[in-house]
Design an enzyme around this catalytic site. Structure first.
Site, PDB file in Angstrom:
ATOM      1  CE  LYS A 494       2.860   4.171  49.708  1.00 47.99           C
ATOM      2  NZ  LYS A 494       3.803   3.650  50.910  1.00 47.99           N
ATOM      3  NE  ARG A 591       6.627   0.777  57.177  1.00 53.00           N
ATOM      4  CZ  ARG A 591       6.436   1.017  55.897  1.00 53.00           C
ATOM      5  NH1 ARG A 591       6.904   2.467  55.619  1.00 53.00           N
ATOM      6  NH2 ARG A 591       6.142   0.174  55.174  1.00 53.00           N
ATOM      7  CE1 TYR A 719       7.789  39.071  51.400  1.00 55.17           C
ATOM      8  CE2 TYR A 719       7.618  37.023  50.218  1.00 55.17           C
ATOM      9  CZ  TYR A 719       7.085  38.222  50.759  1.00 55.17           C
ATOM     10  OH  TYR A 719       5.771  38.585  50.629  1.00 55.17           O
ATOM     11  CG  MET A 768       2.259  31.050  49.801  1.00 59.25           C
ATOM     12  SD  MET A 768       1.038  31.672  51.159  1.00 59.25           S
ATOM     13  CE  MET A 768       2.010  31.460  52.656  1.00 59.25           C
TER      14      MET A 768
END
Length: 824
Positions: A494, A591, A719, A768
């Site tokens: 998955k 769950r 930054y 980023m």
């Protein structure tokens, strides 16, 4: 093709276990995979048991392809034996042992010198480089790739034929009592012990015990080459071998050869002083210590075999850093490249084509770009074998490079294309109109096929997630060995296989013996089916049931509440076909899943649902990764046993029961029931931290240095000016940021990267698309590779540093990061 062996003579000592049925008993080939049979009448099929199959299951397939000689296990069923009535059959308690005896027989029939190589590191590289240097004077046979195991050495030895003049075979062991069988096969006259390291230490009493086991390979050698600077190794050899056998080399005076290093242009200069005080100089393009050690083993071995220094230097001039791994890369126009551009031989070609066959291309072609094979012998037989391989592996377009093809083009299909040289091919690549194709590129070193790879490789973000399929297999086997025989293995793929690529990893798992795959959502299962996966697939959270789709794709949804079960049973009444499902029981996870209070009603529904098959019943353990929750986990297991048994007894179903995840396999293997679910452990992460040292990290995230800046004390970086130079130094900018999945929490020293063999801390905030590291004193330059995680630093440490788990870091790796798949 091996030297001819008379199977009747070989099997005569097993008279009571040997039956004859054919006059065709002269063998020129031995196979353990029926898919690789070329000329059945001259082939012996040896049935070795695999992870999911008994070898005899493929005997009838081999028989249909003309094979009339078999070595089968003693438990081969009578119906199989009767179907092979016109064959010569040897029944053996250990077909592997007979395979090794055949390999030894083929070795005994070889008159040329055999070189045997072992050690902890560098075996394969030394083998490849030495074979290349020797090939300027001799016709050399060498082990394909890393064929150094109990099976691999046998198959390597069976590849030696009459045309070869020298054989170079490597032997690898991982535990005591493994080398004797390999030594009996290889029987080297010249041995090379590359070095001793920490690999497989956990299986030996100490390093001396490991050296002793490896030295069994060299008990009858005429010469044994080793590095005298390896003190523990040299002490053992000098104590236990006759001095006349030992040939040592060293950086310093004291060895038979002194091979000192000096920097030279972009490589190194090696100054050699022999024990006769003659001096020679060799030039090599390598600067790193590992390559320089391997090169000096090669030089010493070549000199010991009588090669002249100038001839050795010619061979060294052709060497490049060897990546013996098959690498699947992204190519232009949506294509995929399998890079095997270092060298070319028939055995390596077949391995590469098999790897290619495991990859799925739904729209494009399978293309092979292959140089001629620079070897002496029966050229026509070589080209005939290539043509057969092309047909067998269903290659759509063949491109042959080299003048050697000139007289043999008629052996290939009319669509094949031939070029005299790599240069001509490079100028003509545009006419191939590549689009979503799968391309295998394999060539002898002299053809410089790395230039083709560079031309066809996609220009993209230079950050790569490398998925090591060998490590996946190692980890898979480690967990499987924890289980009782017959226990099935479901593997979780998955979330894009935890970030690694569901189709590629799914296909490999299918190849190495997984029994089931599991995904989170239906569309993930459909994707796997569309990409060649035929294994059963469990869908954990199918959402709205699309019955036609589930039935069409043979997906097995999880049912976790009564409303679902009712809905599904009603929906199947008007549909032809049986739907397989897995019932999820909630034993404490809270769950998803049915409670014990739901069982009576669930059983009533199941008893009336004619088109519903219960393939599995399972539960999730909430705290299997922590010892503190052991009593709770045992309560869950008891509840599961009670509830699942009730369902089985009252419905008459015969489901596969499964409840253990990766952590549970380690802590509670006796509760494996019929199947276990392997997840994060496949990737080398043992969340219990009980057996982490026995796993191998399967994923490595790496990037490159974009720029290096010299900064003064007090200057700020990034930054918010969060980074500040404590002293004058250098900062490198790396081509990765939080958009790629490199977490912003790694800012300001929360993570380190491996660069130039040293750990360098992140300085300033992660951006980023970029981040910065302090590389003061490391002599880093633009283009250097930085490891974000892998062996070191480990993803487990990185996750702990920022208070998260490895799952989050793996699944967060962004789509613009290229995935590369590696196989030795």
């Amino acid at each position: 093709m091996m030297q001819a062996i008379n199977f009747l003579q070989f099997a005569s000592k097993f008279a009571k276990n040997f039956t004859t049925g054919s006059d065709d008993y002269i063998l020129l080939d031995v196979v353990i995979d029926s898919r690789k049979i070329q000329s059945g009448s001259k082939t012996l099929f040896v049935a070795l048991n695999g992870s999911r199959y008994s070898g005899w299951e493929f005997a009838e397939d081999a028989y249909s392809k003309g094979v009339r000689n078999f070595i089968l296990p003693e438990d081969c069923p009578d119906p199989i034996l009767k179907s092979l009535e016109q064959a010569n059959i040897l029944l053996s308690p250990s077909p592997l042992r007979e395979l090794q005896e055949l390999a030894q027989l083929n070795r005994d029939n070889f008159a040329g010198p055999v070189i045997g190589i072992t050690g902890s590191n560098g075996k394969t590289i030394v083998k490849e480089w030495l074979a290349q240097v020797l090939s300027s004077k001799y016709d050399v046979w060498k082990s394909p790739k890393s064929y150094n195991s109990q099976i691999g050495v046998a198959l390597s030895s069976l590849g030696i034929s009459q045309q070869h003049q020298v054989a170079v075979l490597e032997a690898g062991i991982s535990a005591p009592n493994e080398m004797n069988a390999l030594a009996q096969i290889i029987q080297p006259q010249l041995g090379i012990f590359t070095n001793i390291g920490s690999a497989h230490d956990e299986y030996f009493l100490d390093s001396t015990a490991k050296i002793r086991e490896k030295c069994l390979l060299f008990k009858n050698v005429k010469y044994l080459i080793y590095r005298k600077d390896q003190s523990l190794l040299s002490q053992y050899l000098e104590k236990n071998f006759d001095p006349s056998v030992l040939v040592s080399w060293s950086d310093e005076p004291g060895g038979d050869y002194v091979l000192s290093i000096k920097p030279h242009n972009n490589g190194s200069k090696i100054f050699l002083i022999g024990n006769d005080f003659q001096t020679h100089t060799f030039i090599t393009p390598f600067k790193d210590q590992a390559s320089l050690e391997n090169v000096r083993h090669v030089i010493t071995a070549a000199l010991s075999l009588g090669m002249k220094p100038d001839v050795i230097q010619q061979g060294l001039g052709l060497l490049l850093a060897v990546d013996m791994r098959l690498t699947l890369k992204s190519g232009i126009n949506g294509s995929k490249l399998i890079d095997d551009s270092y060298n070319n031989d028939l055995a390596g070609l077949e391995i590469a084509l098999e790897f290619m066959s495991q990859q799925i291309t739904t729209t494009g072609r399978k293309i092979l770009i292959l140089s001629e094979m620079q070897q002496v012998g029966n050229e026509k037989a070589v080209f005939q074998k290539i043509a057969w391989l092309l047909e067998h592996y269903e290659i759509d377009l063949f491109i042959g490079v080299g003048k050697g093809y000139l007289g043999f083009q008629s052996l290939f299909t009319p669509e094949s294309i031939f070029y005299d040289s790599t240069e001509v091919l490079l100028k003509s690549l545009d006419i191939l109109s590549l689009s979503n194709d799968l391309i295998l590129i394999k060539g002898a070193r002299a053809f410089q096929f790395e230039n083709i790879v560079q031309k066809l490789e996609a220009l993209a973000h230079e950050t790569i997630l490398e998925i090591n399929l060998n490590a996946l297999r190692h980890n898979f086997i480690h967990y499987r060995q924890k289980l009782k025989p017959g226990t099935k293995m479901m593997v979780m793929v998955k979330a894009f296989a935890y970030g690694g690529g569901a189709a590629e990893i799914g296909n490999y798992l299918q190849e190495i013996g997984a029994d089931y795959l599991s995904v989170a959502y239906t569309d993930e299962g459909v994707f796997l089916r569309n990409n060649g996966i035929t294994l059963p697939i469990m869908v954990m959270n199918p959402g709205s049931y699309h019955l036609d789709l589930l039935l069409d794709k043979a997906l097995e949804p999880v049912v976790y509440n009564l409303d679902q079960l009712k809905s599904l049973a009603d929906g199947l009444k008007d549909i032809t076909g049986m739907l397989s499902v897995h019932l999820e029981l909630d034993t404490g996870m809270r769950r998803l899943g049915m409670s014990e209070n739901d069982l009576d009603e669930a059983i009533k529904i199941l008893q009336q649902a004619e088109n519903l098959k219960i393939s599995g019943i399972f539960t999730h353990l909430a705290g299997a990764d922590e010892a503190v929750h052991e009593s709770f986990s045992l309560q869950q297991l008891a509840s599961f046993e009670r509830s699942s048994s009730k369902i089985i007894q009252e419905t008459g179903c015969q489901p596969i029961r499964h409840c253990l995840n990766s952590a549970g396999i380690i802590r509670y293997p006796k509760y494996s029931f019929d199947m276990v679910r392997l997840g994060i452990g496949l990737y080398g992460i043992e969340v219990n931290q009980l057996e982490q040292d026995k796993l191998q990290p399967a994923m490595t995230l790496k990037t490159v240095v974009s720029q290096v800046k010299k900064l003064k004390k007090g200057e700020t970086i990034g930054y918010g000016r969060k980074g500040e130079m404590a002293n004058e130094g250098e900062v490198a900018t790396l081509a990765i940021g939080y958009a790629d999945g490199y977490d912003r929490r790694f800012s300001n020293g929360k993570a380190k990267v491996l660069i130039k063999g040293q750990m360098a801390p992140i300085i300033g905030n992660v951006c980023m698309d970029m981040c910065m590291v302090d590389v003061t004193g490391l002599q880093v330059t633009e283009g250097d590779v930085a490891i974000l995680f892998g062996n070191k630093p480990s993803i487990i440490e990185l996750a702990a540093n920022i208070g998260t788990i490895p799952y989050e870091l793996l699944t967060g790796i962004g789509p613009r990061v290229k995935r590369q798949y590696i196989l030795d």
